[in-house]
Structures are given as C-alpha cells and as structure tokens.
Write an enzyme that holds these catalytic residues in place. Structure first.
Site, short mmCIF file in Angstrom:
data_model
loop_
_atom_site.label_atom_id
_atom_site.label_comp_id
_atom_site.label_asym_id
_atom_site.label_seq_id
_atom_site.Cartn_x
_atom_site.Cartn_y
_atom_site.Cartn_z
N TYR A 176 0.82 -1.21 0.00
CA TYR A 176 0.00 0.00 0.00
C TYR A 176 0.85 1.26 0.00
CZ TYR A 176 -3.97 -3.03 1.25
OH TYR A 176 -4.93 -4.01 1.27
N LYS A 214 3.42 -15.72 3.17
CA LYS A 214 3.36 -16.53 1.96
C LYS A 214 4.81 -16.85 1.60
CE LYS A 214 0.90 -18.30 -1.41
NZ LYS A 214 0.09 -19.51 -1.20
N ASP A 249 -3.13 -18.35 2.59
CA ASP A 249 -4.29 -19.02 1.98
C ASP A 249 -4.88 -20.03 2.98
OD1 ASP A 249 -1.82 -20.20 1.63
OD2 ASP A 249 -2.24 -21.03 -0.36
N ASP A 273 -5.16 -6.68 6.21
CA ASP A 273 -6.35 -5.94 5.81
C ASP A 273 -7.48 -6.93 5.51
OD1 ASP A 273 -8.04 -3.95 5.02
OD2 ASP A 273 -6.96 -3.41 3.19
N ASP A 320 -10.83 -8.25 8.22
CA ASP A 320 -12.24 -8.11 7.84
C ASP A 320 -12.95 -9.45 7.90
OD1 ASP A 320 -12.12 -5.38 7.46
OD2 ASP A 320 -13.18 -5.44 5.54
#
Ligand code: NAD
Length: 354
Positions: free
Chosen positions: A140, A189, A221, A245, A249
């Site tokens: 980001y 990852k 994942d 992020d 959620d």
C-alpha cells in the site's frame, strides 16, 4: 490527558458523540480530566478547508496523547481526484503519527452468538482473536507506477519490507501474546514471496527472546480457510499490511456485526489512534441507527493501551456486556424478543452502567 477528537463523516458524528458520553462517565468515576480537542479529517475537511488532512489536524494530533476517530468518506466525495479523497486523510494521519501496528480484536460476545454465520459448535463459548496488522509498509505504501506498452498499459505496486520494520511489529505482537494466550501465529506466503521469507527469518530470530510464547507459522491461503474452519485455534496473529487488511475483515464477520469491533493503531511514539473498524455507513447516517459499541470499545482500548487505565477499560467492556445481557440491541444486532434501541439510547445505557 489530551485527546484529539475526529468525528469525520457519515455516522462518525453520532458514534463519537456516544463514545464521548462514556468517556465522560469514566472521567467522573475515576476523577480524571480528559482534555478534548476537535479537529477535521476526511470529507468534512475537504468541504471546509479544501483538503482531506489540514496541517492543523496533524499538529493537534501530534501534540495529543491519543486520537479518537469516527470514520471518514462517503458518496459525496467519491468522484474527486484520488489524491484529494477522504481516505488520503486516513492514510496520512497514520503515517504522520508513525502508527505501524494495527490491533484488531475479533471478539464474539456470547450474548451475540446467533449473529455469527458460524455454527454454535465451532464458536464454543465465544471467540477472542487479536490480529496485529502492519499498517504503514508493504504494497500500500511501496512504489507504484503505470507505463504505456503496446496493447495497453502495465502497472505495478511494490511489496517490500526491511528487517527493522518487521522487528518492531514482531516485538509488539510477542508482547501482546504474552498478555493473552501466549500463542502467536505468523501469517505469510513464504513459499513464494521473498518479503515473506524475510518476515519468517526475522520473527523466528526475535522469537528466541520470547521463549514463553508458542510461535507458529501459517501460509495466508491456509489462514483464511482456518479462520472459518476452526477460529478458536488462534490467539494472536501477526501479518503484513495487505494480508492483515483482508484477514481482519474476515475475522470481524465471525463475530456478526461490523458495528461491534474496535481497533487501535499504535507505534513507538506516544500517540495512538483508536477507531471502529467500520466505515462511515452513509446508508444509515443521521437516522439514530448506528451501533456505537465499536467506538465505545475503542475508547476502552485507548484507556488500556495509551493511558494504562486497565480498570476503567474493564468497566467499559463490562458495561457493554451488561447492556447486552439486559437484551438491548441496535438494529444491526437485533433479534426477535430483544429490545430495539437507537444510537443515543445505547450510548446512554452504557454510560449509565459505568
Ligand atoms: P461501512 O463499514 O461504512 O458500511 C458497511 C455496512 O455496514 C453498511 O451497510 C453499514 O450500514 C453497516 N455498518 C457499518 N458500521 C455500522 C454501525 N456502527 N452500526 C450499524 N451498521 C453499520 O463500509 P462501506 O459502505 O464500504 O463504506 C462507506 C464509506 O466509508 C466509504 O466512503 C468508505 O470509503 C468509508 N470507509 C471508511 C473507513 C474509515 O474511516 N476507517 C473504513 C471503511 C470504509
């Protein structure tokens, strides 16, 4: 104790008003003074000053001990240039205060079990997961670019992390795990991303200093699947910005309503930002329908993490629990047989209970 207050847009005004009511009750009970300074951020700042993050806001926040934030944004500002949008205010204030760790508890109150999409046997006696998300690095904030190429365009974002950036958030996460269930899961990852491999090496190294914490590793994942399959296996999760992020959620929905969940953003500096995880909910703004509990619980986090007032933080959490026990519900968590109340009444009930 100086608090910068940012109501923001949409339901921001309403929910922050209720949170201040609760803070006032704490102030009376513990005979402490909170010095409040209201400043502008987001859409309302664009309307009044021409930009989403006025210098005065940065100055007042930096001179405070903590920032209480409602939410910013709304359809009114959806079609303006991207460098002027309300969200720029949000990213800007996080960067200006150097808050690199976002603490997002996903707590399911046993009274609201039926609001979760998961089966009761998966939820057991409730849920309490803490996600520690890196907030001011990674894709980001990395270099982004677009170039023209034959047949269209090419665009890229850069995902990079340095050892010091990982080191400081890993230490925060180990310390938080030490105050809770003493289990920390690093989500990455590392099978494909070089930045993830640096996370794994760095966190493993720091883990040697925190021998009482059980450190585990999980690919992102798999983590997204395990959060739904068996969320009770997690205590504290630490992860980079983008993964955090998305996962936070996902975790929030295990608990049923966005309107219940607080967050804290902290760094090495003295100022933390405390805000609900939801947005400005323009669809219900100004209708006395917003659930103020996420913002009220953010005040509890402020008292705990910025002011070391653990007893007062417990008081707020217990007051919320008591009001839910009595059956009061805002529309987002309403079920048959419960007592429907609006934003203001919910704030009054919690403040009175303190
Ligand atoms: P949202 O979180 O505002 O709303 C999603 C849904 O949840 C809506 O149906 C809303 O009514 C409901 N909801 C949210 N908070 C609630 C509460 N306290 N009580 C009851 N119901 C609640 O997300 P969105 O609709 O995607 O975004 C609306 C605006 O908020 C956009 O401009 C977005 O950019 C902004 N936003 C701001 C923040 C922030 O300030 N931190 C975060 C997310 C989105």
């Amino acid at each position: 104790m100086k608090i910068a207050v940012i109501r923001g847009d949409g339901i921001g005004k309403e929910i922050v008003g209720e949170a201040l009511k609760v803070l006032n009750a704490v102030s009376k009970k513990y005979k402490v003074n909170f010095n409040l300074n209201e400043v502008l951020l987001g859409g309302i700042a664009i309307d009044k000053t021409g930009g989403p993050i006025p210098q005065e806001t940065i100055d007042v926040c930096k001179a405070s001990d903590a920032v209480l934030l409602g939410a910013v944004g709304g359809p009114k500002w959806d079609n303006i240039p991207s460098n002027l949008r309300p969200e720029i205010g949000l990213l800007g204030i996080r960067k200006a205060l150097g808050v690199f760790a976002n603490l997002r508890p996903a707590i399911l109150f046993p009274q609201l079990k039926e609001a979760s999409n998961l089966k009761p046997e998966v939820l057991g006696d409730g849920l309490n997961i803490m996600i520690v998300r890196e907030l001011i690095g990674g894709a980001y904030f990395g270099e982004k670019k677009r170039i023209d190429i034959p047949g269209g365009q090419k665009a890229w974002d850069t995902l990079s992390y340095s050892t010091p950036e990982i080191d400081r958030i890993a230490r925060k996460a180990f310390e938080i795990a030490g105050q809770r269930g003493k289990k920390l899961t690093l989500v990455d990852k590392a099978n494909v991303l070089e930045s993830s491999r640096l996370w794994r090496e760095t966190v493993t190294e720091i883990g040697k200093e925190y021998k009482n914490i059980d450190l585990q590793y999980m690919y992102v994942d798999n983590a997204s699947m395990q959060l739904i399959r068996d969320p009770k296996q997690f205590d504290v999760i630490v992860t980079e910005n983008t993964f955090g992020d998305i996962l936070s959620d996902e975790a929030s929905m295990l608990t049923g309503s966005l309107g219940m969940l607080p967050s804290a953003s902290v760094g090495d500096g003295k100022v933390g930002i405390y805000e609900p995880i939801h947005g400005s909910a323009p669809d219900i703004a100004g209708q006395d329908k917003a659930n103020p509990i996420a913002t009220i619980m953010s005040v509890a986090m402020m008292l705990r993490y910025s002011f070391n007032m653990n007893e007062a933080a417990d008081d707020i959490e217990n007051a919320v629990s008591k009001v839910l026990d009595k059956g009061y519900r805002t529309p987002d968590i309403m079920r048959e047989g419960k007592q429907l109340v609006g934003t203001v009444k919910m704030g009054d009930l919690i403040a009175e209970s303190i």
